[in-house]
Design an enzyme around this catalytic site. Structure first.
Site, mmCIF file in Angstrom:
data_model
loop_
_atom_site.group_PDB
_atom_site.id
_atom_site.type_symbol
_atom_site.label_atom_id
_atom_site.label_comp_id
_atom_site.label_asym_id
_atom_site.label_seq_id
_atom_site.Cartn_x
_atom_site.Cartn_y
_atom_site.Cartn_z
ATOM 1 N N CYS A 417 25.877 38.975 48.825
ATOM 2 C CA CYS A 417 24.636 38.956 48.033
ATOM 3 C C CYS A 417 24.684 39.824 46.772
ATOM 4 O O CYS A 417 24.330 39.342 45.689
ATOM 5 C CB CYS A 417 23.423 39.342 48.867
ATOM 6 S SG CYS A 417 23.666 39.374 50.619
ATOM 7 N N ARG A 446 33.528 43.094 58.244
ATOM 8 C CA ARG A 446 32.534 43.879 58.958
ATOM 9 C C ARG A 446 33.192 44.544 60.147
ATOM 10 O O ARG A 446 34.024 43.946 60.823
ATOM 11 C CB ARG A 446 31.386 42.994 59.446
ATOM 12 C CG ARG A 446 30.618 42.388 58.298
ATOM 13 C CD ARG A 446 29.462 41.543 58.777
ATOM 14 N NE ARG A 446 28.897 40.803 57.664
ATOM 15 C CZ ARG A 446 27.975 39.865 57.786
ATOM 16 N NH1 ARG A 446 27.515 39.554 58.978
ATOM 17 N NH2 ARG A 446 27.508 39.236 56.716
ATOM 18 N N GLN A 464 32.266 33.426 54.725
ATOM 19 C CA GLN A 464 30.953 32.792 54.812
ATOM 20 C C GLN A 464 30.876 31.691 53.774
ATOM 21 O O GLN A 464 31.330 31.862 52.651
ATOM 22 C CB GLN A 464 29.860 33.803 54.482
ATOM 23 C CG GLN A 464 29.579 34.802 55.575
ATOM 24 C CD GLN A 464 28.426 35.692 55.173
ATOM 25 O OE1 GLN A 464 28.453 36.314 54.111
ATOM 26 N NE2 GLN A 464 27.410 35.762 56.012
ATOM 27 N N ASP A 466 28.583 30.983 51.775
ATOM 28 C CA ASP A 466 27.378 31.716 51.433
ATOM 29 C C ASP A 466 26.769 31.165 50.146
ATOM 30 O O ASP A 466 27.496 30.730 49.256
ATOM 31 C CB ASP A 466 27.779 33.175 51.198
ATOM 32 C CG ASP A 466 26.665 34.137 51.535
ATOM 33 O OD1 ASP A 466 25.572 33.686 51.903
ATOM 34 O OD2 ASP A 466 26.900 35.352 51.423
ATOM 35 N N HIS A 468 23.201 31.940 47.432
ATOM 36 C CA HIS A 468 21.957 32.647 47.137
ATOM 37 C C HIS A 468 21.200 31.860 46.097
ATOM 38 O O HIS A 468 21.767 31.480 45.082
ATOM 39 C CB HIS A 468 22.252 34.071 46.683
ATOM 40 C CG HIS A 468 22.873 34.884 47.779
ATOM 41 N ND1 HIS A 468 24.228 34.984 47.934
ATOM 42 C CD2 HIS A 468 22.311 35.556 48.812
ATOM 43 C CE1 HIS A 468 24.473 35.703 49.022
ATOM 44 N NE2 HIS A 468 23.339 36.066 49.570
ATOM 45 N N LYS A 552 12.894 33.903 58.295
ATOM 46 C CA LYS A 552 14.104 33.069 58.260
ATOM 47 C C LYS A 552 14.018 31.908 59.234
ATOM 48 O O LYS A 552 13.236 31.926 60.186
ATOM 49 C CB LYS A 552 15.331 33.904 58.578
ATOM 50 C CG LYS A 552 15.272 34.502 59.978
ATOM 51 C CD LYS A 552 16.601 35.118 60.376
ATOM 52 C CE LYS A 552 16.482 35.713 61.772
ATOM 53 N NZ LYS A 552 17.727 36.069 62.376
ATOM 54 N N HIS A 598 18.859 33.635 50.970
ATOM 55 C CA HIS A 598 20.258 33.656 51.425
ATOM 56 C C HIS A 598 20.403 32.472 52.359
ATOM 57 O O HIS A 598 19.556 32.280 53.219
ATOM 58 C CB HIS A 598 20.602 34.860 52.284
ATOM 59 C CG HIS A 598 20.189 36.191 51.768
ATOM 60 N ND1 HIS A 598 21.097 37.150 51.391
ATOM 61 C CD2 HIS A 598 18.975 36.756 51.605
ATOM 62 C CE1 HIS A 598 20.447 38.243 51.029
ATOM 63 N NE2 HIS A 598 19.162 38.042 51.147
HETATM 64 ZN ZN LIG Z 1 23.051 37.147 51.242
#
Ligand SMILES: [Zn+2]
Ligand SMILES: [Zn+2]
Length: 726
Positions: A417, A446, A464, A466, A468, A552, A598
């Site tokens: 992010c 992580r 990910q 991912d 945004h 979410k 996200h």
């Molecule tokens: Zn994010």
């Protein structure tokens, strides 16, 4: 961004459960036996007070206080009484708290959840023989109720402990809760149980079941109970009674035959209900989880209401083991984890990497088609950035420690992010630029505790898919709708037919724990709600489960074995746009803060791949299979034709492999079949003469011979359709 865990139906490690169990001191047991008259339960106000019992059909019965759920069932029909297992009661109006436990101190939630006091006004399960002393809503649970199954399994733990003490009287008892897939009981005994012991225990359990002794609720004074436990060296029962009952209290016990256990209940009416059970495996566990304490023997088991259900359970376990992605990953040479490199870090071998490429290509193309912009951001960034984003404060425990470079400290990214935010912030934005949708297959790292890693499902480094989305509050609804569409497309394309949706919202009474204005929260939750409702997607709302930064939607897919996997997530964020002071110029010429979404659809590429392997048991559909077509020339004479066939197939875009070894044709076919190759083409003189191939299709066998051009046309159309049939 939370990665959920699979709800695999294995013998999972113990979770919290219903409550406890005990065998108690010999003389106390004897005194209870002699003071007999199965000692009617506690709160009986033996008066003529009438109470109201509300039944699920809306009818209300006025009955004397002391009436039991079984009495009520019998008054409706003896068949209902026989079919009932346990009762669920919800007190109406007035409360009678009968709490015999202390509040948990929180150091052992599993144990506390078994023994600690319950909320008196909440629905709770009680024995069919428990006298009712206040007006209640009453439900009689039959065998098909999941709560009834838990009660059965906990009762089976009592049966297990009964059998163990009859065979091995020197054993000391810990506790015996139900778990998600069965039950266990912790025992202390110097000699370890052998497989023969477990078999003998199982046989003895059958005898206990055959006796069909009723489970009888009894009470004894606390100090007398403790005295007996201490004298008999029952250190675990002493601990439980001391910790979870108040001085001066009457302690709750359950008896079946001569066996008596410290327990809050409830249970099935008698041991005869524990019809279908299985004991094993055996595991070690330290008392109170502390390795300085004695080692206990934890005997697992499972129980069902019928042999059919028990058989189906073991068939499912066997099937899950056959599909284990760690086993198939090795067998099909898809990926590995290397000790020298470290735990939780994945090496994608060529056969796994090609599947990953197809997944990633599909995802990037689909992103572009849906109006996303592709970006790349660095793996390490300055520590300052993580301070601004708040990760340094809130997420530090999941991040790798900082590394010192000459100019500053840097940290590996746990999330993408902040990187996408810096790209947004790099130039001024107007309302006309919104929404901005940045997508990246971003590698993140992580920290997971050692010992918690699990194949591809729980790792320390992953990718990910991912994205945004930066948008105006008015755009939230259409953006979320588009995310849900996209998530559905992912699931459908990769062959998952079913999924479940959860909407996590805030708890407005806990205002201090949530970032963002009330209006924004209301708007966001309403938008999410609207999107799901307008598409007729059934979902579960979970209040108070939202992240502090916004509500979410989680999408959990259902695999071929009916297991749920948390993968896709769409999350709102009112926090990061504020922390980074993001802006856009509105139609009104004023500066406004954009809303940020996200979203990850595979979730992580690694995890999604793990689920795919298990879903297909390694037999990937043609469009994903690492080797789509195996070529088997019947003899060395046909090697030149093999090269011709192979080049035609490759020109058409297929991934092929020729087996040119000097081996028997059948051995070559078997090897390709073991690799779960979708098509195997065999050819000799006859096929070569006709420009044909003999086709073997996975799962269908020999399909006979056909012209090579026809085969190519057929296979091409299956790949183009991304068919999941082959
Ligand atoms: Zn994010
Ligand atoms: Zn019990």
């Amino acid at each position: 961004m939370r990665r959920g865990s699979p709800t695999a139906d294995g013998l999972s490690p113990p979770r919290s459960t219903s409550h406890p169990a005990t065998f108690y001191p010999q003389d106390l047991a004897a005194s209870l036996r002699s003071s007999r008259g199965p000692h009617k339960v506690s709160i009986t106000h033996m008066s003529t007070n009438m109470i109201a019992v509300h039944l699920p059909d809306g009818s209300i019965r006025e009955v004397p206080s002391g009436t039991t759920p079984l009495d009520i069932a019998n008054s409706i029909s003896p068949r209902l009484a026989a079919a009932s297992v346990v009762a669920r009661v919800t007190p109406l109006g007035g409360t009678t708290t009968q709490s015999d436990g202390k509040a948990s101190t929180g150091e052992d939630s599993g144990e506390a959840s078994m023994y600690a006091a319950e909320d008196a006004a909440a629905p709770r399960l009680v024995d069919l023989s428990a006298p009712l002393s206040v007006s209640v809503k009453l439900e009689l649970l039959k065998e098909n109720d999941p709560d009834a199954l838990k009660v059965l399994r906990h009762s089976a733990a009592h049966v297990l402990a009964t059998a163990v003490l009859e065979l091995f009287p020197e054993t000391k008892l810990g506790h015996g809760p139900a778990t998600d897939s069965g039950f266990f009981y912790d025992f202390y005994r110097e000699k370890p149980f052998t497989p023969e012991d477990l078999a003998a225990i199982e046989t003895k359990m059958a005898a206990v079941v055959a006796r069909n002794d009723p489970f009888i609720h009894e009470f004894a004074p606390r100090d007398k109970s403790l005295e007996g436990f201490e004298r008999d060296g029952d250190f675990m029962k002493t601990h439980f009674v001391t910790k979870f009952t108040e001085p001066g209290a009457e302690v709750s016990f359950y008896r079946n035959g001569n066996f008596v256990d410290f327990c809050r209940g409830p249970h099935v009416p008698s041991t005869g209900r524990v019809k279908a059970f299985k004991v094993g495996p055996l595991a070690g566990a330290y008392w109170l989880g502390d390795e300085k304490n004695p080692q206990l023997q934890r005997v697992y088991g499972t129980a069902f209401f019928s042999q059919k259900d028990l058989d189906a359970h073991f068939a499912r376990l066997e099937e899950a083991a056959r599909r284990d992605h760690r086993v198939l990953g090795k067998q099909l040479d898809l990926f590995s984890i290397q000790e020298l490199a470290g735990a939780g870090l994945i090496f994608w071998h060529p056969r796994g990497a090609i599947i990953r490429k197809i997944m990633e290509d599909w995802m990037r193309d689909e992103c572009l088609r849906r109006g996303y912009l592709l970006v790349y951001t660095p793996h390490v960034m300055r520590r300052e950035l993580w301070k601004v984003s708040g990760h340094e404060g809130f997420y530090s425990g999941n991040m790798y420690t900082p590394m010192e470079l000459d100019d500053a400290e840097y940290r590996l990214k746990p999330m993408n992010c902040p990187g996408h935010i810096l790209i947004y912030k790099n130039s001024p934005k107007s309302y006309r630029d919104l929404p901005q949708r940045y997508a990246e297959l971003g590698n993140v790292y992580r920290y997971e505790r050692s010992g918690t890693m699990h194949g591809l499902l729980r790792v320390r480094g992953f990718t990910q898919d991912d994205a945004h989305i930066f948008c105006t509050p008015q755009q939230i609804e259409s953006e979320v709708a588009a995310c849900i569409d996209f998530a559905e497309a992912v699931l459908k394309t990769f062959g998952f037919k079913e999924y479940k949706v959860e909407l996590s919202t805030w708890d407005p009474s806990d205002r201090a724990h949530y970032a963002g204005s009330n209006e924004n929260w209301d708007l966001a939750i309403r938008s999410l709600d609207n999107v799901l409702k307008s598409r007729g997607i059934p979902y579960k709302t979970i209040p108070g489960e939202a992240a502090f930064y916004g509500p979410k939607i989680d999408v959990k897919l259902v695999d071929v074995l009916g297991r749920l996997w948390q993968l896709s997530t769409v999350q709102f964020d009112f926090n990061l746009p504020a922390r980074f002071e993001l802006e856009y110029v509105g139609e009104d010429g004023e500066r406004h803060q954009p809303v940020m979404v996200h979203r990850a659809l595979f979730g992580s590429v690694e995890r999604f791949f793990g689920v795919l392997i298990e879903h297909y048991a390694g037999a990937f559909p043609l469009w994903l299979a690492p080797v789509q077509i195996g070529l088997v020339p019947i003899s060395e004479k046909h090697v030149a034709y093999a090269a011709k066939v192979e080049s035609a197939l490759r020109a058409a875009g297929f991934r092929t492999e020729s087996d040119l070894r000097n081996e028997k044709m059948n051995a070559k076919i078997r090897d390709f079949a073991n690799q779960k190759t979708p098509y195997i083409l065999v050819f000799g003189d006859k096929e070569e003469g006709a420009g044909a191939v003999s086709v073997r299709t996975r799962g269908k066998g020999d399909q006979g011979s056909m012209p090579l051009t026809d085969f190519i046309a057929k296979a091409t159309s299956l790949v183009e359709m991304q068919s999941t049939e082959l």
